[in-house]
Motif scaffolding. Sequence first.
Motif, PDB file in Angstrom:
ATOM      1  N   GLU A 128      11.462  69.306  61.706  1.00 41.30           N
ATOM      2  CA  GLU A 128      10.310  69.345  62.597  1.00 41.30           C
ATOM      3  C   GLU A 128      10.737  69.533  64.044  1.00 41.30           C
ATOM      4  O   GLU A 128      10.094  70.273  64.810  1.00 41.30           O
ATOM      5  CB  GLU A 128       9.492  68.064  62.440  1.00 41.30           C
ATOM      6  CG  GLU A 128       8.792  67.940  61.097  1.00 41.30           C
ATOM      7  CD  GLU A 128       8.059  66.619  60.950  1.00 41.30           C
ATOM      8  OE1 GLU A 128       8.200  65.769  61.863  1.00 41.30           O
ATOM      9  OE2 GLU A 128       7.362  66.423  59.932  1.00 41.30           O
ATOM     10  N   LEU A 129      11.818  68.854  64.422  1.00 39.70           N
ATOM     11  CA  LEU A 129      12.319  69.014  65.792  1.00 39.70           C
ATOM     12  C   LEU A 129      12.795  70.435  66.037  1.00 39.70           C
ATOM     13  O   LEU A 129      12.505  71.033  67.085  1.00 39.70           O
ATOM     14  CB  LEU A 129      13.449  68.012  66.056  1.00 39.70           C
ATOM     15  CG  LEU A 129      13.032  66.610  66.494  1.00 39.70           C
ATOM     16  CD1 LEU A 129      14.243  65.680  66.521  1.00 39.70           C
ATOM     17  CD2 LEU A 129      12.383  66.659  67.873  1.00 39.70           C
ATOM     18  N   GLU A 130      13.550  70.970  65.080  1.00 43.13           N
ATOM     19  CA  GLU A 130      14.045  72.339  65.242  1.00 43.13           C
ATOM     20  C   GLU A 130      12.888  73.336  65.318  1.00 43.13           C
ATOM     21  O   GLU A 130      12.929  74.292  66.104  1.00 43.13           O
ATOM     22  CB  GLU A 130      14.971  72.680  64.083  1.00 43.13           C
ATOM     23  CG  GLU A 130      16.294  71.924  64.119  1.00 43.13           C
ATOM     24  CD  GLU A 130      17.099  72.093  62.845  1.00 43.13           C
ATOM     25  OE1 GLU A 130      18.302  71.749  62.856  1.00 43.13           O
ATOM     26  OE2 GLU A 130      16.534  72.577  61.841  1.00 43.13           O
ATOM     27  N   GLN A 131      11.859  73.115  64.524  1.00 44.26           N
ATOM     28  CA  GLN A 131      10.702  74.008  64.574  1.00 44.26           C
ATOM     29  C   GLN A 131       9.948  73.850  65.886  1.00 44.26           C
ATOM     30  O   GLN A 131       9.529  74.836  66.506  1.00 44.26           O
ATOM     31  CB  GLN A 131       9.780  73.729  63.393  1.00 44.26           C
ATOM     32  CG  GLN A 131       8.560  74.641  63.334  1.00 44.26           C
ATOM     33  CD  GLN A 131       7.665  74.329  62.148  1.00 44.26           C
ATOM     34  OE1 GLN A 131       7.957  73.403  61.387  1.00 44.26           O
ATOM     35  NE2 GLN A 131       6.605  75.093  62.000  1.00 44.26           N
ATOM     36  N   ARG A 139       7.735  63.225  73.115  1.00 46.45           N
ATOM     37  CA  ARG A 139       7.622  63.244  71.667  1.00 46.45           C
ATOM     38  C   ARG A 139       8.908  63.744  71.022  1.00 46.45           C
ATOM     39  O   ARG A 139       9.387  63.189  70.026  1.00 46.45           O
ATOM     40  CB  ARG A 139       6.438  64.111  71.244  1.00 46.45           C
ATOM     41  CG  ARG A 139       6.203  64.116  69.745  1.00 46.45           C
ATOM     42  CD  ARG A 139       4.852  64.693  69.398  1.00 46.45           C
ATOM     43  NE  ARG A 139       4.674  66.022  69.947  1.00 46.45           N
ATOM     44  CZ  ARG A 139       3.852  66.324  70.943  1.00 46.45           C
ATOM     45  NH1 ARG A 139       3.153  65.354  71.535  1.00 46.45           N
ATOM     46  NH2 ARG A 139       3.716  67.568  71.382  1.00 46.45           N
ATOM     47  N   HIS A 140       9.502  64.783  71.578  1.00 50.44           N
ATOM     48  CA  HIS A 140      10.777  65.286  71.053  1.00 50.44           C
ATOM     49  C   HIS A 140      11.871  64.224  71.166  1.00 50.44           C
ATOM     50  O   HIS A 140      12.667  64.033  70.235  1.00 50.44           O
ATOM     51  CB  HIS A 140      11.189  66.552  71.813  1.00 50.44           C
ATOM     52  CG  HIS A 140      10.294  67.719  71.540  1.00 50.44           C
ATOM     53  ND1 HIS A 140      10.293  68.852  72.339  1.00 50.44           N
ATOM     54  CD2 HIS A 140       9.368  67.944  70.582  1.00 50.44           C
ATOM     55  CE1 HIS A 140       9.419  69.721  71.862  1.00 50.44           C
ATOM     56  NE2 HIS A 140       8.833  69.174  70.787  1.00 50.44           N
ATOM     57  N   THR A 141      11.876  63.542  72.302  1.00 51.88           N
ATOM     58  CA  THR A 141      12.904  62.504  72.518  1.00 51.88           C
ATOM     59  C   THR A 141      12.739  61.350  71.534  1.00 51.88           C
ATOM     60  O   THR A 141      13.714  60.850  70.958  1.00 51.88           O
ATOM     61  CB  THR A 141      12.814  61.967  73.956  1.00 51.88           C
ATOM     62  OG1 THR A 141      12.966  63.057  74.879  1.00 51.88           O
ATOM     63  CG2 THR A 141      13.892  60.926  74.222  1.00 51.88           C
ATOM     64  N   GLN A 142      11.509  60.925  71.319  1.00 53.10           N
ATOM     65  CA  GLN A 142      11.271  59.819  70.388  1.00 53.10           C
ATOM     66  C   GLN A 142      11.645  60.199  68.957  1.00 53.10           C
ATOM     67  O   GLN A 142      12.211  59.382  68.218  1.00 53.10           O
ATOM     68  CB  GLN A 142       9.802  59.397  70.466  1.00 53.10           C
ATOM     69  CG  GLN A 142       9.432  58.727  71.783  1.00 53.10           C
ATOM     70  CD  GLN A 142       7.952  58.410  71.883  1.00 53.10           C
ATOM     71  OE1 GLN A 142       7.156  58.847  71.045  1.00 53.10           O
ATOM     72  NE2 GLN A 142       7.568  57.647  72.909  1.00 53.10           N
ATOM     73  N   GLN A 143      11.322  61.429  68.566  1.00 52.89           N
ATOM     74  CA  GLN A 143      11.698  61.885  67.234  1.00 52.89           C
ATOM     75  C   GLN A 143      13.216  61.909  67.076  1.00 52.89           C
ATOM     76  O   GLN A 143      13.758  61.526  66.029  1.00 52.89           O
ATOM     77  CB  GLN A 143      11.112  63.279  66.972  1.00 52.89           C
ATOM     78  CG  GLN A 143       9.604  63.301  66.783  1.00 52.89           C
ATOM     79  CD  GLN A 143       9.193  62.689  65.445  1.00 52.89           C
ATOM     80  OE1 GLN A 143       9.990  62.555  64.539  1.00 52.89           O
ATOM     81  NE2 GLN A 143       7.924  62.310  65.353  1.00 52.89           N
ATOM     82  N   TYR A 144      13.897  62.364  68.099  1.00 52.14           N
ATOM     83  CA  TYR A 144      15.366  62.410  68.049  1.00 52.14           C
ATOM     84  C   TYR A 144      15.947  61.001  67.950  1.00 52.14           C
ATOM     85  O   TYR A 144      16.838  60.739  67.126  1.00 52.14           O
ATOM     86  CB  TYR A 144      15.898  63.123  69.290  1.00 52.14           C
ATOM     87  CG  TYR A 144      17.392  62.981  69.461  1.00 52.14           C
ATOM     88  CD1 TYR A 144      18.281  63.770  68.745  1.00 52.14           C
ATOM     89  CD2 TYR A 144      17.914  62.012  70.324  1.00 52.14           C
ATOM     90  CE1 TYR A 144      19.648  63.619  68.889  1.00 52.14           C
ATOM     91  CE2 TYR A 144      19.281  61.860  70.474  1.00 52.14           C
ATOM     92  CZ  TYR A 144      20.148  62.661  69.752  1.00 52.14           C
ATOM     93  OH  TYR A 144      21.501  62.515  69.900  1.00 52.14           O
TER      94      TYR A 144
END
Length: 279
Positions: free
Chosen positions: A152-155, A199-204
């Motif tokens: 999901e992050l890569e997408q 959001r990207h940071t939290q997912q990571y």
Amino acid sequence: MSNRSFFDGSDSGDSGEDDLPYPKPLARSAFLTPEFNPHTYLSTLRNRHQTLEDLRTDLRSRSQEISKELLDLVNENYEDFLSLGSSLRGGEEKIEEVRLGLLGFQRDVEGVKAIIDGRRKETEALINQRKEIRRQMQVGRALLDINQRLCELEQSLMMTTNGSPTNNAEPDIDHEISDSGEESDEGQGGGMSISRLTRHTQQYLLAQQIMKRVGSDHPFVVRQEARMTKVKNTILLDVGNALKQAGGQDTEYLMKILAIYRDLGEYQEASKVLKQRKP
């Protein structure tokens, strides 16, 4: 003690000493009570017309009579006591039967105990196996979760498999819609959406936490280290661009970007980008 007749309340017709109230013999039943107490018994004799020496003589005579009766009782039953041992002969066979029965019962108990111990060990092994299967299932779910979050992050970051941005990758429609309604997160200079970067940071960070829980030495986790590094570098690139594009007067926007650097633990990178930032 004199051999005079005891006073029984009748007229004897004799004069002098024969009319004196002589004490009756000590009742034997008084000594047979379970709660017999010498002091209590002597206190009941205060009205007895008898000198202390005569009372002592009576008690001594009573003791001698009891001792003699006890000795006669032992002598009468002595032969029966000696014959008690011989009457117990002939029970060896019964004792041997009981002993053999006890040995057989002991073997049966040991056999049942061995069966129970075997079942207990088998149950413990099955329980441990079940725990191990559950642990492996949890690890499997965690690995799937890691892979899903990275995909999901890569997408969302529009990354190709080698970690570089792609031009033909379809944007994340849901994220784009969400970002379009978050104009308040954009800086005065048209910077990137803070909510998207956060959001990207939290997912990571969540993926990183799950990997630590699984174990850094797990083969799958080791293979994902390269992907994690590429995702982090892409996030830092986006955050750096947002920091460079931030308006000089938008302090709140700037502080949110610096908070993302803090969450990623990249203080030096933030300082480096701030130095390169145009005033």
